[in-house]
Design a protein around this motif. Sequence first.
Motif, PDB file in Angstrom:
ATOM      1  N   ARG A   1      -6.322 -24.633  -5.878  1.00  0.00           N
ATOM      2  CA  ARG A   1      -7.591 -25.287  -6.213  1.00  0.00           C
ATOM      3  C   ARG A   1      -8.690 -24.862  -5.253  1.00  0.00           C
ATOM      4  O   ARG A   1      -9.843 -24.690  -5.651  1.00  0.00           O
ATOM      5  CB  ARG A   1      -7.435 -26.816  -6.189  1.00  0.00           C
TER       6      ARG A   1
ATOM      7  N   ILE B   1      -9.400 -20.674  -6.047  1.00  0.00           N
ATOM      8  CA  ILE B   1      -9.508 -20.060  -7.374  1.00  0.00           C
ATOM      9  C   ILE B   1     -10.934 -19.701  -7.774  1.00  0.00           C
ATOM     10  O   ILE B   1     -11.156 -18.635  -8.385  1.00  0.00           O
ATOM     11  CB  ILE B   1      -8.813 -20.923  -8.462  1.00  0.00           C
ATOM     12  N   LEU B   2     -11.917 -20.531  -7.454  1.00  0.00           N
ATOM     13  CA  LEU B   2     -13.268 -20.233  -7.918  1.00  0.00           C
ATOM     14  C   LEU B   2     -13.838 -19.023  -7.183  1.00  0.00           C
ATOM     15  O   LEU B   2     -14.499 -18.163  -7.801  1.00  0.00           O
ATOM     16  CB  LEU B   2     -14.171 -21.461  -7.784  1.00  0.00           C
TER      17      LEU B   2
ATOM     18  N   THR C   1     -12.193 -15.943  -8.525  1.00  0.00           N
ATOM     19  CA  THR C   1     -12.750 -15.634  -9.850  1.00  0.00           C
ATOM     20  C   THR C   1     -14.097 -14.928  -9.712  1.00  0.00           C
ATOM     21  O   THR C   1     -14.352 -13.915 -10.376  1.00  0.00           O
ATOM     22  CB  THR C   1     -12.923 -16.917 -10.683  1.00  0.00           C
TER      23      THR C   1
ATOM     24  N   GLU D   1      -8.308 -34.912  -8.094  1.00  0.00           N
ATOM     25  CA  GLU D   1      -8.305 -33.536  -7.560  1.00  0.00           C
ATOM     26  C   GLU D   1      -8.615 -32.537  -8.662  1.00  0.00           C
ATOM     27  O   GLU D   1      -9.388 -31.592  -8.474  1.00  0.00           O
ATOM     28  CB  GLU D   1      -6.948 -33.224  -6.911  1.00  0.00           C
TER      29      GLU D   1
ATOM     30  N   LEU E   1     -12.104 -30.152  -9.349  1.00  0.00           N
ATOM     31  CA  LEU E   1     -12.050 -28.718  -9.626  1.00  0.00           C
ATOM     32  C   LEU E   1     -12.798 -28.386 -10.919  1.00  0.00           C
ATOM     33  O   LEU E   1     -13.563 -27.411 -10.988  1.00  0.00           O
ATOM     34  CB  LEU E   1     -10.588 -28.252  -9.709  1.00  0.00           C
TER      35      LEU E   1
ATOM     36  N   LYS F   1     -16.572 -28.682 -10.327  1.00  0.00           N
ATOM     37  CA  LYS F   1     -17.047 -27.546  -9.540  1.00  0.00           C
ATOM     38  C   LYS F   1     -17.099 -26.280 -10.405  1.00  0.00           C
ATOM     39  O   LYS F   1     -18.059 -25.497 -10.323  1.00  0.00           O
ATOM     40  CB  LYS F   1     -16.094 -27.332  -8.360  1.00  0.00           C
ATOM     41  N   THR F   2     -16.077 -26.097 -11.242  1.00  0.00           N
ATOM     42  CA  THR F   2     -16.052 -24.928 -12.131  1.00  0.00           C
ATOM     43  C   THR F   2     -17.258 -24.934 -13.051  1.00  0.00           C
ATOM     44  O   THR F   2     -17.946 -23.918 -13.226  1.00  0.00           O
ATOM     45  CB  THR F   2     -14.759 -24.905 -12.977  1.00  0.00           C
TER      46      THR F   2
ATOM     47  N   GLU G   1     -20.427 -24.021 -11.101  1.00  0.00           N
ATOM     48  CA  GLU G   1     -20.589 -22.653 -10.611  1.00  0.00           C
ATOM     49  C   GLU G   1     -20.555 -21.582 -11.699  1.00  0.00           C
ATOM     50  O   GLU G   1     -20.981 -20.458 -11.460  1.00  0.00           O
ATOM     51  CB  GLU G   1     -19.535 -22.355  -9.548  1.00  0.00           C
ATOM     52  N   PHE G   2     -20.020 -21.921 -12.875  1.00  0.00           N
ATOM     53  CA  PHE G   2     -19.877 -20.875 -13.901  1.00  0.00           C
ATOM     54  C   PHE G   2     -20.668 -21.181 -15.165  1.00  0.00           C
ATOM     55  O   PHE G   2     -20.449 -20.560 -16.200  1.00  0.00           O
ATOM     56  CB  PHE G   2     -18.398 -20.650 -14.233  1.00  0.00           C
TER      57      PHE G   2
END
Lengths: 339, 83
Positions: free
Chosen positions: A54, A57-58, A61, B68, B72, B75-76, B79-80
């Motif tokens: 966790r 991974i970002l 990527t 948790e 994630l 955050k994903t 950022e994307f």
Amino acid sequence: MIAIGFEGSANKLGVGIIEHTDDGQVNILANIRDTYNAPPGQGFLPRDTAEHHRNVILDVTKKAMKEANVTSKDIDIIAYTKGPGIGGPLVSTAVVARTLSLLWNKPIVGVNHCIGHIEMGREVTKAKNPVVLYVSGGNTQVIAYSEKKYRIFGETIDIAVGNCLDRFARIIKLSNNPSPGYNIEQEAKKGSKYMELPYSVKGMDVSFSGILSSIENYANNQLKKGECTQADLCFSLQETVFAMLVETTERTMAHVDSNEVLIVGGVGCNLRLQEMMQSMVEQRNGKLFATDDRFCIDNGAMIAHTGLLMYKHGSETPFEDTYCTQRYRTDEVDITWRE
Amino acid sequence: MFEHQLSIKIPFPEKKYAEIAARTLNVDNELKQDIIERTITTDKNVLIINFESSNAKSLRTSTQNIMELLALITKTMGEFNDK
């Protein structure tokens, strides 16, 4: 067509980007990996490993997309490791794949980790129809392709060969960096005294837990008394387990009448294993194929590549089925992309 | 049986982000479904996670787990995001 692939079934977090061109070329645009290593004497625990994945991974990527020079618009499908592997780490990785699939509105494909290794091995080495020895910390199988399935001809009946090696490395407190197996390989080169270990081939299958007990015994007795060195034990362990793997591979070659062998999986990086396999294959006038550590060790590119093969031949995973599974047999998957 | 309950409500900037989080988390089932029940829904831009458990420890570990993963996912998306 371009795929991004996410791998996190054990302690390696990998993101790879692969392109399949219209004229049949396969281009590896990026393959980034971040490995979680436990301190010497310890193995990696699921909770800590999932947390590692966790955490990294970002960034991994982003690094992969930058290296491949792609944006979300260039990516056609998202592939992720469905299994087999360890639950927490698998899910921590899959969750990002799912999020991106919905965010970018792209199809998602769940890939079998073992088949990822096989297909990347075939692509990189150009081996046509080899007997595959898949050996890693989590898996030990001898595989041959037949009628739309990768059939398991032989396997471990208890622990994987890599698991045996890793646990021995823990006993003698070798570093886990870059991997315990690599450090056993280096130690073994300095060893010469062969300590008798049980050779355990059962028909087409192999067994390693007895060997692990024996070598643990040597470590607690003869090693402590100075009757042998750490290097001798590493040497003895490798010679024994690798000979067993070569035997079962040869048996499968005879069974399916093949003279090509492809070794995949982290233990496949081991040069002594490759050397022993090469001797056997040569005696049969055959050919040995192996990849380097970019691809034998778990990586995202193999997942992206296999995801593309699956997608191009009709397999997309419905979103609600993008779960992960710790047990996922190699022969459960329909190999729609081969004759 | 399910005497321990917890309800978490998390607002997102837009409905679509709450829905992405909900769909992503809903793919996996809780491991001990006889001890803990989880439902994840959305109400416009708010993600709603409800837990009911027969014991406090399970409630605590399941909550930690989901938070948790949710961190994630969030955050994903941050950022994307394409836009």
